[in-house]
Design a protein around this motif. Sequence first.
Motif, PDB file in Angstrom:
ATOM      1  N   GLY A  13     -74.434 -64.591 -81.913  1.00 35.21           N
ATOM      2  CA  GLY A  13     -75.663 -65.366 -82.090  1.00 35.21           C
ATOM      3  C   GLY A  13     -75.898 -66.561 -81.186  1.00 35.21           C
ATOM      4  O   GLY A  13     -76.864 -67.296 -81.396  1.00 35.21           O
ATOM      5  N   GLU A  14     -75.045 -66.784 -80.151  1.00 39.79           N
ATOM      6  CA  GLU A  14     -75.346 -67.901 -79.252  1.00 39.79           C
ATOM      7  C   GLU A  14     -76.721 -67.685 -78.616  1.00 39.79           C
ATOM      8  O   GLU A  14     -77.190 -66.556 -78.498  1.00 39.79           O
ATOM      9  CB  GLU A  14     -74.272 -68.128 -78.161  1.00 39.79           C
ATOM     10  CG  GLU A  14     -73.829 -66.949 -77.361  1.00 39.79           C
ATOM     11  CD  GLU A  14     -72.706 -66.214 -78.059  1.00 39.79           C
ATOM     12  OE1 GLU A  14     -73.056 -65.295 -78.820  1.00 39.79           O
ATOM     13  OE2 GLU A  14     -71.531 -66.519 -77.841  1.00 39.79           O
ATOM     14  N   HIS A  15     -77.331 -68.734 -78.230  1.00 39.04           N
ATOM     15  CA  HIS A  15     -78.699 -68.773 -77.687  1.00 39.04           C
ATOM     16  C   HIS A  15     -79.751 -68.449 -78.761  1.00 39.04           C
ATOM     17  O   HIS A  15     -80.660 -69.239 -78.964  1.00 39.04           O
ATOM     18  CB  HIS A  15     -78.872 -67.867 -76.459  1.00 39.04           C
ATOM     19  CG  HIS A  15     -78.201 -68.436 -75.254  1.00 39.04           C
ATOM     20  ND1 HIS A  15     -78.651 -69.577 -74.636  1.00 39.04           N
ATOM     21  CD2 HIS A  15     -77.076 -68.061 -74.584  1.00 39.04           C
ATOM     22  CE1 HIS A  15     -77.853 -69.872 -73.625  1.00 39.04           C
ATOM     23  NE2 HIS A  15     -76.889 -68.978 -73.582  1.00 39.04           N
ATOM     24  N   ALA A  16     -79.593 -67.315 -79.475  1.00 32.05           N
ATOM     25  CA  ALA A  16     -80.585 -66.983 -80.503  1.00 32.05           C
ATOM     26  C   ALA A  16     -80.643 -68.084 -81.566  1.00 32.05           C
ATOM     27  O   ALA A  16     -81.713 -68.364 -82.130  1.00 32.05           O
ATOM     28  CB  ALA A  16     -80.238 -65.642 -81.138  1.00 32.05           C
ATOM     29  N   VAL A  17     -79.514 -68.741 -81.796  1.00 34.83           N
ATOM     30  CA  VAL A  17     -79.450 -69.793 -82.821  1.00 34.83           C
ATOM     31  C   VAL A  17     -80.362 -70.974 -82.484  1.00 34.83           C
ATOM     32  O   VAL A  17     -80.883 -71.660 -83.368  1.00 34.83           O
ATOM     33  CB  VAL A  17     -77.974 -70.241 -83.061  1.00 34.83           C
ATOM     34  CG1 VAL A  17     -77.404 -70.956 -81.852  1.00 34.83           C
ATOM     35  CG2 VAL A  17     -77.835 -71.090 -84.308  1.00 34.83           C
ATOM     36  N   VAL A  18     -80.611 -71.189 -81.198  1.00 34.95           N
ATOM     37  CA  VAL A  18     -81.499 -72.283 -80.775  1.00 34.95           C
ATOM     38  C   VAL A  18     -82.924 -72.010 -81.286  1.00 34.95           C
ATOM     39  O   VAL A  18     -83.699 -72.927 -81.529  1.00 34.95           O
ATOM     40  CB  VAL A  18     -81.455 -72.433 -79.225  1.00 34.95           C
ATOM     41  CG1 VAL A  18     -82.425 -73.489 -78.741  1.00 34.95           C
ATOM     42  CG2 VAL A  18     -80.039 -72.738 -78.755  1.00 34.95           C
ATOM     43  N   TYR A  19     -83.251 -70.717 -81.470  1.00 37.77           N
ATOM     44  CA  TYR A  19     -84.583 -70.313 -81.950  1.00 37.77           C
ATOM     45  C   TYR A  19     -84.582 -70.069 -83.463  1.00 37.77           C
ATOM     46  O   TYR A  19     -85.501 -69.445 -83.992  1.00 37.77           O
ATOM     47  CB  TYR A  19     -85.040 -69.047 -81.196  1.00 37.77           C
ATOM     48  CG  TYR A  19     -85.117 -69.331 -79.718  1.00 37.77           C
ATOM     49  CD1 TYR A  19     -86.294 -69.765 -79.127  1.00 37.77           C
ATOM     50  CD2 TYR A  19     -83.974 -69.246 -78.931  1.00 37.77           C
ATOM     51  CE1 TYR A  19     -86.342 -70.086 -77.786  1.00 37.77           C
ATOM     52  CE2 TYR A  19     -84.010 -69.571 -77.581  1.00 37.77           C
ATOM     53  CZ  TYR A  19     -85.200 -69.990 -77.010  1.00 37.77           C
ATOM     54  OH  TYR A  19     -85.235 -70.331 -75.687  1.00 37.77           O
ATOM     55  N   GLY A 123     -80.501 -81.982 -74.405  1.00 35.14           N
ATOM     56  CA  GLY A 123     -81.846 -81.444 -74.618  1.00 35.14           C
ATOM     57  C   GLY A 123     -81.770 -80.378 -75.678  1.00 35.14           C
ATOM     58  O   GLY A 123     -80.953 -80.473 -76.585  1.00 35.14           O
ATOM     59  N   ARG A 124     -82.571 -79.332 -75.543  1.00 32.20           N
ATOM     60  CA  ARG A 124     -82.636 -78.258 -76.546  1.00 32.20           C
ATOM     61  C   ARG A 124     -81.230 -77.782 -76.940  1.00 32.20           C
ATOM     62  O   ARG A 124     -80.408 -77.483 -76.083  1.00 32.20           O
ATOM     63  CB  ARG A 124     -83.403 -77.109 -75.901  1.00 32.20           C
ATOM     64  CG  ARG A 124     -84.101 -76.220 -76.852  1.00 32.20           C
ATOM     65  CD  ARG A 124     -84.999 -75.226 -76.129  1.00 32.20           C
ATOM     66  NE  ARG A 124     -86.298 -75.767 -75.778  1.00 32.20           N
ATOM     67  CZ  ARG A 124     -86.726 -75.965 -74.559  1.00 32.20           C
ATOM     68  NH1 ARG A 124     -85.976 -75.689 -73.527  1.00 32.20           N
ATOM     69  NH2 ARG A 124     -87.920 -76.468 -74.336  1.00 32.20           N
ATOM     70  N   ALA A 125     -80.939 -77.708 -78.238  1.00 35.28           N
ATOM     71  CA  ALA A 125     -79.594 -77.301 -78.689  1.00 35.28           C
ATOM     72  C   ALA A 125     -79.646 -76.957 -80.166  1.00 35.28           C
ATOM     73  O   ALA A 125     -80.625 -77.257 -80.850  1.00 35.28           O
ATOM     74  CB  ALA A 125     -78.596 -78.427 -78.471  1.00 35.28           C
ATOM     75  N   SER A 126     -78.598 -76.312 -80.638  1.00 36.58           N
ATOM     76  CA  SER A 126     -78.464 -76.067 -82.081  1.00 36.58           C
ATOM     77  C   SER A 126     -77.204 -76.790 -82.551  1.00 36.58           C
ATOM     78  O   SER A 126     -76.364 -77.162 -81.728  1.00 36.58           O
ATOM     79  CB  SER A 126     -78.320 -74.567 -82.351  1.00 36.58           C
ATOM     80  OG  SER A 126     -76.960 -74.196 -82.189  1.00 36.58           O
ATOM     81  N   PRO A 127     -77.040 -76.946 -83.872  1.00 35.66           N
ATOM     82  CA  PRO A 127     -75.833 -77.648 -84.335  1.00 35.66           C
ATOM     83  C   PRO A 127     -74.586 -76.765 -84.420  1.00 35.66           C
ATOM     84  O   PRO A 127     -73.594 -77.179 -84.996  1.00 35.66           O
ATOM     85  CB  PRO A 127     -76.233 -78.151 -85.724  1.00 35.66           C
ATOM     86  CG  PRO A 127     -77.389 -77.341 -86.145  1.00 35.66           C
ATOM     87  CD  PRO A 127     -77.977 -76.657 -84.960  1.00 35.66           C
TER      88      PRO A 127
END
Length: 307
Positions: A13-19, A123-127
């Motif tokens: 799920g990396e990257h997809a988690v940002v969305y 910048g754009r990121a998820s936790p």
Amino acid sequence: MISRTPAKAILFGEHAVVYGEPAIAMAIDLYSHVEVSKSEEFLVDGSPPEPRYHSYIIKAYEMSGLKEKVNIKIRSHLSASSGLGSSASVTVGTISTLFALKGEWSKTEIAKTSFDVEYAVQGRASPVDTSTVTAGGFVIVSRESYGKPIWEIEKNGIKWYVSSLKNLNQEFIIANSGVRGSTGNLVQKVYNFVSKNSFGMDIIREIGKISMESIKYLEERNLEKIGELMNRNNKLLTILGVGHEKTSKIIDSVKDFSYGAKITGAGGGGSVIILPKNEEKVKEILERSKIKYYLVRPDLNGVVLIN
Ligand code: MEV
């Protein structure tokens, strides 16, 4: 005051988690240590901090709200930009130690503030990175709560729930391509891809489905199925444009001796996570190609104060 913080590896799920799609990550037994002592001025490893090299530590100090000046000593064996969360590990370790100095040590607050630090620098990121290394074990980060969340994190109207999953007591091999991928640039690259391609969001959603599907197999310890999903997830990451010829070569070279393998973290080089079927063979192949690798196990503690 010293904190010890694990690194992390993202399973799905990396990257997809940002969305807002779910991601599943585990803390791994590679550690950074952060020691803080009182000082006449704010120092990193005994010298004035350099914004170019110490952006996370400078931001962490600013956001910790600590008034006293300190010297922050960092010991980390993790290479930067390797996809293993070295910046999250150092950020969480720094916040943990500074909060301990303030007498306000709480994992929830450490996870929240560390995410704020990463977000401000990157910048754009998820936790996902900061929460995984704070909590330890296996973690799911998603927009819908999965079981009872250990904490919730909100930013710009997006809310992520962080929940613990059962420990998959399993050894993985992490191979480092030696190519550094900048997380900020790669997250931006995926954003450009998703904005320009009508099917971009479909790929992101498909990755989210893989994360959800994996939960059952992780619980059942079904290594065949977990491996299959890792391979599928990797194909989708490649379509998103975060693959690299070095990581593809590694994945290809171990495929006959592993259940599955994929890029882990932001990609663009970085690291590959391998679920080995024949550990000795995988090690032999990597050694023959002079690829640096780590044998890792889940870390179940997350960040701890050791002094
Ligand atoms: C990096 O380890 C994981 C990404 O999904 C970025 C993020 O979630 O902040 C690529």
